[in-house]
Write an enzyme that holds these catalytic residues in place. Structure first.
Site, PDB file in Angstrom:
ATOM      1  N   TYR A  11       0.849  -1.360  -0.031  1.00  0.00           N
ATOM      2  CA  TYR A  11      -0.064   0.223   0.144  1.00  0.00           C
ATOM      3  C   TYR A  11       0.785   1.268   0.132  1.00  0.00           C
ATOM      4  CZ  TYR A  11      -3.555   3.327   2.026  1.00  0.00           C
ATOM      5  OH  TYR A  11      -4.194   4.642   2.173  1.00  0.00           O
ATOM      6  N   SER A 124       6.754   3.187  12.820  1.00  0.00           N
ATOM      7  CA  SER A 124       5.246   3.127  12.816  1.00  0.00           C
ATOM      8  C   SER A 124       5.145   4.004  14.222  1.00  0.00           C
ATOM      9  CB  SER A 124       4.775   1.623  12.989  1.00  0.00           C
ATOM     10  OG  SER A 124       3.498   1.893  13.507  1.00  0.00           O
ATOM     11  N   TYR A 148       4.457  -6.919  16.826  1.00  0.00           N
ATOM     12  CA  TYR A 148       4.482  -6.327  15.767  1.00  0.00           C
ATOM     13  C   TYR A 148       5.091  -5.007  16.161  1.00  0.00           C
ATOM     14  CZ  TYR A 148       3.290  -2.540  12.603  1.00  0.00           C
ATOM     15  OH  TYR A 148       3.302  -1.425  11.695  1.00  0.00           O
ATOM     16  N   LYS A 152       8.982  -3.168  15.077  1.00  0.00           N
ATOM     17  CA  LYS A 152       9.510  -1.883  14.718  1.00  0.00           C
ATOM     18  C   LYS A 152      10.538  -1.097  15.498  1.00  0.00           C
ATOM     19  CE  LYS A 152       6.938  -1.827  10.987  1.00  0.00           C
ATOM     20  NZ  LYS A 152       7.602  -1.950   9.677  1.00  0.00           N
TER      21      LYS A 152
HETATM   22  C1  UD1 Z   1      -3.445  -0.056  13.958  1.00  0.00           C
HETATM   23  C2  UD1 Z   1      -2.608  -0.855  14.671  1.00  0.00           C
HETATM   24  C3  UD1 Z   1      -1.042  -0.206  14.589  1.00  0.00           C
HETATM   25  C4  UD1 Z   1      -0.714  -0.080  13.026  1.00  0.00           C
HETATM   26  C5  UD1 Z   1      -1.899   0.402  12.337  1.00  0.00           C
HETATM   27  C6  UD1 Z   1      -1.422   0.552  10.899  1.00  0.00           C
HETATM   28  C7  UD1 Z   1      -3.903  -1.874  16.565  1.00  0.00           C
HETATM   29  C8  UD1 Z   1      -4.007  -1.941  17.939  1.00  0.00           C
HETATM   30  N1  UD1 Z   1      -2.999  -0.861  15.872  1.00  0.00           N
HETATM   31  O1  UD1 Z   1      -3.613   1.232  14.487  1.00  0.00           O
HETATM   32  O2  UD1 Z   1      -0.288  -0.981  15.306  1.00  0.00           O
HETATM   33  O3  UD1 Z   1       0.337   0.583  12.843  1.00  0.00           O
HETATM   34  O4  UD1 Z   1      -2.800   0.008  12.635  1.00  0.00           O
HETATM   35  O5  UD1 Z   1      -2.379   1.217   9.929  1.00  0.00           O
HETATM   36  O6  UD1 Z   1      -4.326  -2.726  15.810  1.00  0.00           O
HETATM   37  N2  UD1 Z   1     -11.802   0.931  14.876  1.00  0.00           N
HETATM   38  C9  UD1 Z   1     -13.094   0.636  14.864  1.00  0.00           C
HETATM   39  N3  UD1 Z   1     -13.854  -0.548  14.108  1.00  0.00           N
HETATM   40  C10 UD1 Z   1     -12.955  -1.018  13.081  1.00  0.00           C
HETATM   41  C11 UD1 Z   1     -11.475  -0.795  13.117  1.00  0.00           C
HETATM   42  C12 UD1 Z   1     -11.079   0.348  14.040  1.00  0.00           C
HETATM   43  O7  UD1 Z   1     -13.947   1.386  15.638  1.00  0.00           O
HETATM   44  O8  UD1 Z   1     -13.524  -1.929  12.455  1.00  0.00           O
HETATM   45  C13 UD1 Z   1     -11.284   2.142  15.586  1.00  0.00           C
HETATM   46  C14 UD1 Z   1      -9.859   1.648  16.405  1.00  0.00           C
HETATM   47  O9  UD1 Z   1     -10.421   1.701  17.767  1.00  0.00           O
HETATM   48  C15 UD1 Z   1      -9.276   2.957  16.435  1.00  0.00           C
HETATM   49  C16 UD1 Z   1      -9.382   3.780  15.171  1.00  0.00           C
HETATM   50  O10 UD1 Z   1     -10.772   3.045  14.801  1.00  0.00           O
HETATM   51  O11 UD1 Z   1      -9.700   3.915  17.573  1.00  0.00           O
HETATM   52  C17 UD1 Z   1      -8.271   3.308  14.263  1.00  0.00           C
HETATM   53  O12 UD1 Z   1      -8.192   2.024  13.981  1.00  0.00           O
HETATM   54  P1  UD1 Z   1      -7.120   1.453  12.974  1.00  0.00           P
HETATM   55  O13 UD1 Z   1      -7.385   1.941  11.830  1.00  0.00           O
HETATM   56  O14 UD1 Z   1      -7.236  -0.157  13.355  1.00  0.00           O
HETATM   57  O15 UD1 Z   1      -5.746   1.818  13.458  1.00  0.00           O
HETATM   58  P2  UD1 Z   1      -4.898   1.812  14.807  1.00  0.00           P
HETATM   59  O16 UD1 Z   1      -5.785   0.895  15.635  1.00  0.00           O
HETATM   60  O17 UD1 Z   1      -4.659   3.276  15.429  1.00  0.00           O
END
Ligand code: UD1
Length: 337
Positions: A11, A124, A148, A152
């Site tokens: 990506y 990251s 993970y 990093k």
């Molecule tokens: C996640 C990873 C991080 C990684 C990054 C890459 C985790 C705990 N962290 O970050 O290590 O570097 O992705 O992009 O997985 N959310 C929802 N519903 C969903 C998906 C996410 O509510 O289906 C919320 C999460 O709780 C969070 C926000 O959306 O508050 C962003 O989530 P996400 O896109 O997964 O990113 P990170 O958790 O910040």
């Protein structure tokens, strides 16, 4: 002279290849296709009118990596290749440590052998882990909370040791916040394999009808609307940041870590609202329990990248959503379509 991009069909790597080609660089990609598609090569060509040289190989295959350095005059390396799913890293730590650490060690050993010591590494914001204060600044102590994230953080430390051992190395450690969005053409974007783990690709798959509803992971965080706050950054801004970091290492200035974020935090509901506005589609949501390992708030202090790399994010949340949606709409099955 060429720039080697490891994981260049992924990506962020693929969008960075576009920026490199458009800036006039010759580009060589090495990619194992474990989490990317060969079709990306055609899309890079469609967008830029230019070709990258492609080596289908894994960084763990030292002779294949050596061959790439024998066949091309490499002046610098952008190192994206690695595994990146948090949950998977908890279930399969050995695979994560082996792939990410050994892959990087092999790459650096071969670089050293060929006297190439200019490296931009995909780190990251996950290396910060749970911190007491935001915005996150680069000199905070790293405290990653899963395998993970630890790969990093460990790679950052390995590269710092490497620099200490030989100051001819020049290394930029780029700590990405939350990359989203896609190339404006709608021809390139994020294509997660299986069920998306990240917010934006999940939302776009709900919008296109592939998933029924979005689970919002917790509405009881100490934030303005109770949902998690993150620093979403347009993938083309990230790509531009890599170009600036490459110029910095080519100038030869040591080792340093840089946040690549906008400095602005948005909640999950902010993102949903912006996406609904951009697409005209209502996203059904269901609030569920918190996801293990999530922090309440994470956003960057991007001052250092602005001062040292002369880079700043320019795309706002609305544009991130518009571009993510255009990509999904034109490619309902990602690169397989
Ligand atoms: C996640 C990873 C991080 C990684 C990054 C890459 C985790 C705990 N962290 O970050 O290590 O570097 O992705 O992009 O997985 N959310 C929802 N519903 C969903 C998906 C996410 O509510 O289906 C919320 C999460 O709780 C969070 C926000 O959306 O508050 C962003 O989530 P996400 O896109 O997964 O990113 P990170 O958790 O910040």
């Amino acid at each position: 002279m060429a720039i080697l991009v490891t994981g260049g069909l992924g990506y962020i790597g693929s969008h960075t290849c576009v920026e490199l080609l458009e800036a006039g660089h010759e580009v060589v990609v090495i990619d194992s296709l474990v989490n990317s598609k060969r079709e990306v090569l055609n899309r890079i060509h469609a967008v830029t009118g230019k070709q990258v040289a492609f080596a289908f190989a894994d960084l763990l295959d030292r002779s294949a990596v050596t061959r790439v350095f024998q066949e091309h005059a490499i002046e610098g390396v952008l190192h994206f290749a690695g595994l990146k799913a948090v949950g998977e890293s908890v279930r399969e730590p050995l695979r994560y440590y082996h792939t990410n650490l050994t892959g990087t060690l092999t790459l650096c050993e071969v670089m050293q052998e060929f006297n190439v010591r200019r490296l931009v590494f995909s780190s990251s914001a996950t290396v910060y882990g749970a911190q007491e204060r935001v915005p996150l600044v680069e000199d905070l102590e790293k405290q990653p909370v899963n395998p993970y994230g630890r790969t990093k953080a460990m790679i950052e430390d390995i590269l710092a040791d490497l620099y200490r051992s030989d100051e001819r190395w020049n290394i930029a450690l780029l700590r990405y916040f939350n990359p989203v969005g896609a190339h404006k053409s709608g021809k390139m974007g994020e294509d997660p394999s299986g069920t998306p783990q990240n917010l934006m690709p999940y939302i776009t798959q709900v919008a296109i009808g592939k998933r029924k509803e979005l689970s919002v992971y917790g509405q009881d965080y100490p934030t303005q609307d109770g949902t998690g706050v993150r620093d979403y950054i347009h993938v083309m801004d990230l790509a531009a940041g890599h170009l600036q970091a490459l110029e910095w290492v080519l100038r030869g200035v040591g080792i340093d870590a840089f946040n690549l974020g906008t400095g602005v935090g948005y909640s999950v509901f902010d993102v949903i609202g912006a996406f609904e506005k951009a697409s005209g589609i209502k996203i059904p949501v269901r609030v569920t329990a918190r996801r293990a390992g999530d922090v309440a708030v994470s956003y960057a202090d991007p001052t250092k990248a602005e001062g040292v790399l002369n880079w700043r994010a320019t795309h706002g949340l609305d544009e991130m959503c518009e571009d993510a949606w255009r990509w999904q709409l034109h490619n309902p099955h990602g690169y397989d379509g």
